[in-house]
Scaffold this motif. Structure first.
Motif, PDB file in Angstrom:
ATOM      1  N   LEU A  90       0.837  -1.200   0.000  1.00  0.00           N
ATOM      2  CA  LEU A  90       0.000   0.000   0.000  1.00  0.00           C
ATOM      3  C   LEU A  90       0.872   1.250   0.000  1.00  0.00           C
ATOM      4  O   LEU A  90       0.501   2.264  -0.581  1.00  0.00           O
ATOM      5  CB  LEU A  90      -0.929  -0.008   1.218  1.00  0.00           C
ATOM      6  N   LYS A  91       2.049   1.154   0.614  1.00  0.00           N
ATOM      7  CA  LYS A  91       2.977   2.287   0.625  1.00  0.00           C
ATOM      8  C   LYS A  91       3.416   2.642  -0.791  1.00  0.00           C
ATOM      9  O   LYS A  91       3.465   3.818  -1.152  1.00  0.00           O
ATOM     10  CB  LYS A  91       4.193   1.932   1.488  1.00  0.00           C
ATOM     11  N   TRP A  92       3.697   1.630  -1.610  1.00  0.00           N
ATOM     12  CA  TRP A  92       4.104   1.879  -2.993  1.00  0.00           C
ATOM     13  C   TRP A  92       2.968   2.501  -3.794  1.00  0.00           C
ATOM     14  O   TRP A  92       3.202   3.348  -4.661  1.00  0.00           O
ATOM     15  CB  TRP A  92       4.569   0.585  -3.648  1.00  0.00           C
ATOM     16  N   THR A  93       1.739   2.072  -3.519  1.00  0.00           N
ATOM     17  CA  THR A  93       0.589   2.656  -4.204  1.00  0.00           C
ATOM     18  C   THR A  93       0.490   4.139  -3.907  1.00  0.00           C
ATOM     19  O   THR A  93       0.282   4.950  -4.818  1.00  0.00           O
ATOM     20  CB  THR A  93      -0.699   1.945  -3.765  1.00  0.00           C
ATOM     21  N   VAL A  94       0.649   4.512  -2.652  1.00  0.00           N
ATOM     22  CA  VAL A  94       0.572   5.921  -2.268  1.00  0.00           C
ATOM     23  C   VAL A  94       1.723   6.709  -2.895  1.00  0.00           C
ATOM     24  O   VAL A  94       1.526   7.836  -3.369  1.00  0.00           O
ATOM     25  CB  VAL A  94       0.570   6.052  -0.727  1.00  0.00           C
ATOM     26  N   ILE A  95       2.914   6.128  -2.945  1.00  0.00           N
ATOM     27  CA  ILE A  95       4.058   6.809  -3.547  1.00  0.00           C
ATOM     28  C   ILE A  95       3.807   7.085  -5.028  1.00  0.00           C
ATOM     29  O   ILE A  95       4.020   8.205  -5.508  1.00  0.00           O
ATOM     30  CB  ILE A  95       5.350   5.992  -3.347  1.00  0.00           C
ATOM     31  N   PHE A  96       3.329   6.083  -5.766  1.00  0.00           N
ATOM     32  CA  PHE A  96       3.064   6.284  -7.191  1.00  0.00           C
ATOM     33  C   PHE A  96       1.914   7.260  -7.401  1.00  0.00           C
ATOM     34  O   PHE A  96       1.915   8.023  -8.374  1.00  0.00           O
ATOM     35  CB  PHE A  96       2.778   4.954  -7.886  1.00  0.00           C
ATOM     36  N   LEU A  97       0.924   7.260  -6.507  1.00  0.00           N
ATOM     37  CA  LEU A  97      -0.163   8.214  -6.610  1.00  0.00           C
ATOM     38  C   LEU A  97       0.345   9.639  -6.427  1.00  0.00           C
ATOM     39  O   LEU A  97      -0.027  10.547  -7.183  1.00  0.00           O
ATOM     40  CB  LEU A  97      -1.244   7.901  -5.574  1.00  0.00           C
ATOM     41  N   ILE A  98       1.221   9.847  -5.460  1.00  0.00           N
ATOM     42  CA  ILE A  98       1.786  11.182  -5.222  1.00  0.00           C
ATOM     43  C   ILE A  98       2.643  11.614  -6.408  1.00  0.00           C
ATOM     44  O   ILE A  98       2.573  12.769  -6.844  1.00  0.00           O
ATOM     45  CB  ILE A  98       2.585  11.198  -3.905  1.00  0.00           C
ATOM     46  N   VAL A  99       3.430  10.688  -6.960  1.00  0.00           N
ATOM     47  CA  VAL A  99       4.238  11.007  -8.136  1.00  0.00           C
ATOM     48  C   VAL A  99       3.332  11.397  -9.301  1.00  0.00           C
ATOM     49  O   VAL A  99       3.614  12.358 -10.029  1.00  0.00           O
ATOM     50  CB  VAL A  99       5.146   9.815  -8.513  1.00  0.00           C
ATOM     51  N   ALA A 100       2.221  10.687  -9.486  1.00  0.00           N
ATOM     52  CA  ALA A 100       1.294  10.998 -10.572  1.00  0.00           C
ATOM     53  C   ALA A 100       0.667  12.373 -10.389  1.00  0.00           C
ATOM     54  O   ALA A 100       0.524  13.136 -11.350  1.00  0.00           O
ATOM     55  CB  ALA A 100       0.207   9.934 -10.648  1.00  0.00           C
ATOM     56  N   ILE A 101       0.297  12.707  -9.162  1.00  0.00           N
ATOM     57  CA  ILE A 101      -0.309  14.013  -8.895  1.00  0.00           C
ATOM     58  C   ILE A 101       0.694  15.134  -9.152  1.00  0.00           C
ATOM     59  O   ILE A 101       0.375  16.128  -9.802  1.00  0.00           O
ATOM     60  CB  ILE A 101      -0.856  14.074  -7.457  1.00  0.00           C
ATOM     61  N   ILE A 102       1.912  14.969  -8.665  1.00  0.00           N
ATOM     62  CA  ILE A 102       2.942  16.001  -8.868  1.00  0.00           C
ATOM     63  C   ILE A 102       3.267  16.145 -10.353  1.00  0.00           C
ATOM     64  O   ILE A 102       3.377  17.257 -10.871  1.00  0.00           O
ATOM     65  CB  ILE A 102       4.199  15.678  -8.036  1.00  0.00           C
ATOM     66  N   ALA A 103       3.401  15.018 -11.053  1.00  0.00           N
ATOM     67  CA  ALA A 103       3.704  15.074 -12.482  1.00  0.00           C
ATOM     68  C   ALA A 103       2.557  15.713 -13.256  1.00  0.00           C
ATOM     69  O   ALA A 103       2.777  16.457 -14.209  1.00  0.00           O
ATOM     70  CB  ALA A 103       3.991  13.675 -13.009  1.00  0.00           C
ATOM     71  N   GLY A 104       1.337  15.437 -12.843  1.00  0.00           N
ATOM     72  CA  GLY A 104       0.189  16.049 -13.503  1.00  0.00           C
ATOM     73  C   GLY A 104       0.139  17.552 -13.295  1.00  0.00           C
ATOM     74  O   GLY A 104      -0.188  18.306 -14.217  1.00  0.00           O
ATOM     75  N   ILE A 105       0.478  17.987 -12.099  1.00  0.00           N
ATOM     76  CA  ILE A 105       0.489  19.428 -11.800  1.00  0.00           C
ATOM     77  C   ILE A 105       1.572  20.128 -12.619  1.00  0.00           C
ATOM     78  O   ILE A 105       1.367  21.223 -13.135  1.00  0.00           O
ATOM     79  CB  ILE A 105       0.697  19.669 -10.296  1.00  0.00           C
ATOM     80  N   LEU A 106       2.720  19.481 -12.760  1.00  0.00           N
ATOM     81  CA  LEU A 106       3.831  20.091 -13.485  1.00  0.00           C
ATOM     82  C   LEU A 106       3.698  19.958 -15.004  1.00  0.00           C
ATOM     83  O   LEU A 106       4.490  20.538 -15.737  1.00  0.00           O
ATOM     84  CB  LEU A 106       5.160  19.476 -13.031  1.00  0.00           C
ATOM     85  N   GLY A 107       2.717  19.194 -15.470  1.00  0.00           N
ATOM     86  CA  GLY A 107       2.473  19.106 -16.899  1.00  0.00           C
ATOM     87  C   GLY A 107       3.145  17.952 -17.608  1.00  0.00           C
ATOM     88  O   GLY A 107       3.197  17.931 -18.829  1.00  0.00           O
ATOM     89  N   PHE A 108       3.649  16.986 -16.891  1.00  0.00           N
ATOM     90  CA  PHE A 108       4.243  15.810 -17.510  1.00  0.00           C
ATOM     91  C   PHE A 108       3.151  14.759 -17.686  1.00  0.00           C
ATOM     92  O   PHE A 108       2.982  13.879 -16.854  1.00  0.00           O
ATOM     93  CB  PHE A 108       5.383  15.247 -16.658  1.00  0.00           C
ATOM     94  N   GLY A 109       2.422  14.830 -18.773  1.00  0.00           N
ATOM     95  CA  GLY A 109       1.254  13.973 -18.990  1.00  0.00           C
ATOM     96  C   GLY A 109       1.586  12.497 -19.067  1.00  0.00           C
ATOM     97  O   GLY A 109       0.903  11.671 -18.480  1.00  0.00           O
ATOM     98  N   GLY A 110       2.632  12.146 -19.808  1.00  0.00           N
ATOM     99  CA  GLY A 110       2.982  10.737 -19.963  1.00  0.00           C
ATOM    100  C   GLY A 110       3.438  10.102 -18.669  1.00  0.00           C
ATOM    101  O   GLY A 110       3.076   8.971 -18.347  1.00  0.00           O
TER     102      GLY A 110
END
Length: 53
Positions: free
Chosen positions: A2-22
């Motif tokens: 579950l820790k890895w899931t949260v880490i990847f979710l946070i990475v996805a949110i940060i990348a989405g905010i910064l505009g890295f769509g892929g």
């Protein structure tokens, strides 16, 4: 796991905010897969725990 899931979710949110769509889509996909794997393992653990008594 579950820790890895949260880490990847946070990475996805940060990348989405910064505009890295892929990168955001990839990280969100990995987070989703890990979440469902965790959920299945949790249900199996509950069922096996109840079977033992």
């Amino acid at each position: 796991m579950l820790k890895w899931t949260v880490i990847f979710l946070i990475v996805a949110i940060i990348a989405g905010i910064l505009g890295f769509g892929g990168i955001a889509a990839g990280a969100a996909g990995i987070a989703k897969i890990l979440f469902f794997v965790f959920l299945v393992l949790f249900v199996i653990s509950l069922i096996s725990g109840r079977a033992r008594g």
